[in-house]
Design an enzyme around this catalytic site. Structure first.
Site, PDB file in Angstrom:
ATOM      1  CG  HIS A 217      48.988 -38.559 -30.317  1.00  0.00           C
ATOM      2  ND1 HIS A 217      50.083 -39.548 -29.106  1.00  0.00           N
ATOM      3  CD2 HIS A 217      49.097 -37.160 -28.763  1.00  0.00           C
ATOM      4  CE1 HIS A 217      50.335 -39.144 -28.082  1.00  0.00           C
ATOM      5  NE2 HIS A 217      49.475 -37.879 -27.010  1.00  0.00           N
ATOM      6  CB  CYS A 233      46.278 -36.171 -26.282  1.00  0.00           C
ATOM      7  SG  CYS A 233      46.864 -34.444 -25.889  1.00  0.00           S
TER       8      CYS A 233
END
Length: 257
Positions: A217, A233
């Site tokens: 992301h 992440c």
């Protein structure tokens, strides 16, 4: 950053899978083996929210995947061995996207595929009957040591970007995985798109109400790129996020030390 929380706080970026840039064009796979579709069952579903047992692990976690991906048009049974007793089911959709999973091994009428569930690197056999089959020419490679992401189309490099990866207490899990879904937050947040992977944090059982799913992301503060500061992440620059969002679901992702 945030690991994927729940479908209640996110929505798909594409309204129709057939029109989605992240859905690969596909042709039916060769039929074979036992009937694959499953209706009602008490077996666990192979999704990012579940923990599976009794299924084989991927033993070549840093090997290069062929790019062959398959999509169950209906929920199918997942087996520890071809023709064996079902251990789980794989739904046709999850996180609002069509389920496309990469093939790690093939036998006549059967495919062993990477699954999006815990534990990381869990695999299972599914019958080729009732599947759609395609090939992704793309792959994404994350090198944790240099904190770089490279996206390839066959032998052509589409770009290399400096990214942020998991911190010392919450490292990004290594090994081969895949692009699981394409999601867009309903409310303005840290990233316009979230691309969950078929992998989970190995130090966080849950995060933000979700199962600790690792994702690509964006991030509004560019100062984080090049640092090991996330909860697992991979935070990527805007250009990299745009390229990743155009890859077919099921595309192989290799996370190297």
């Amino acid at each position: 950053m945030s690991l994927v929380a729940s479908t209640a706080t996110t929505a798909t970026a594409a309204t129709a899978a057939a029109a989605s840039p992240a859905a690969p064009s596909a042709a039916p796979a060769a039929a074979g083996g036992a009937g694959a579709s499953v209706t009602a069952t008490a077996l666990p579903q192979a999704t990012t929210f579940t923990q599976l047992s009794g299924l084989p692990q991927d033993t070549d976690t840093f090997g290069k995947l062929s790019g062959v991906v398959v999509h169950p048009v209906r929920t199918v049974a997942v087996h520890a061995q071809p023709g064996g007793k079902p251990a789980a089911t794989l739904p046709a959709k999850q996180l609002g996207s069509l389920t496309w999973v990469p093939v790690v091994e093939a036998r006549k009428g059967w495919y062993r595929v990477l699954l999006p569930s815990k534990p990381n690197h869990v695999t299972g056999w599914i019958s080729a009957k009732g599947l759609k089959k395609a090939r992704s020419r793309y792959r994404a490679i994350v090198k944790l040591g240099t904190r770089q992401l490279t996206v390839m189309k066959a032998s052509k490099k589409l770009g290399t970007w400096t990214v942020a990866v998991g911190g010392p207490q919450t490292p990004t899990p290594v090994g081969r995985t895949f692009l699981l879904a394409l999601m867009s937050p309903k409310k303005k947040t840290y990233s316009p798109l979230i691309l969950p992977l078929g992998a989970h944090s190995q130090t966080l059982d849950t995060f933000g109400g979700g199962p600790g799913t690792v994702a690509f992301h964006g991030w509004p503060d560019r100062k984080v790129f090049g640092q090991a500061v996330t909860h697992g992440c991979v935070r990527v620059p805007a250009r990299a996020l745009k390229v990743l969002a155009g890859l077919p679901l099921g595309t192989p992702v290799l996370i190297a030390p």
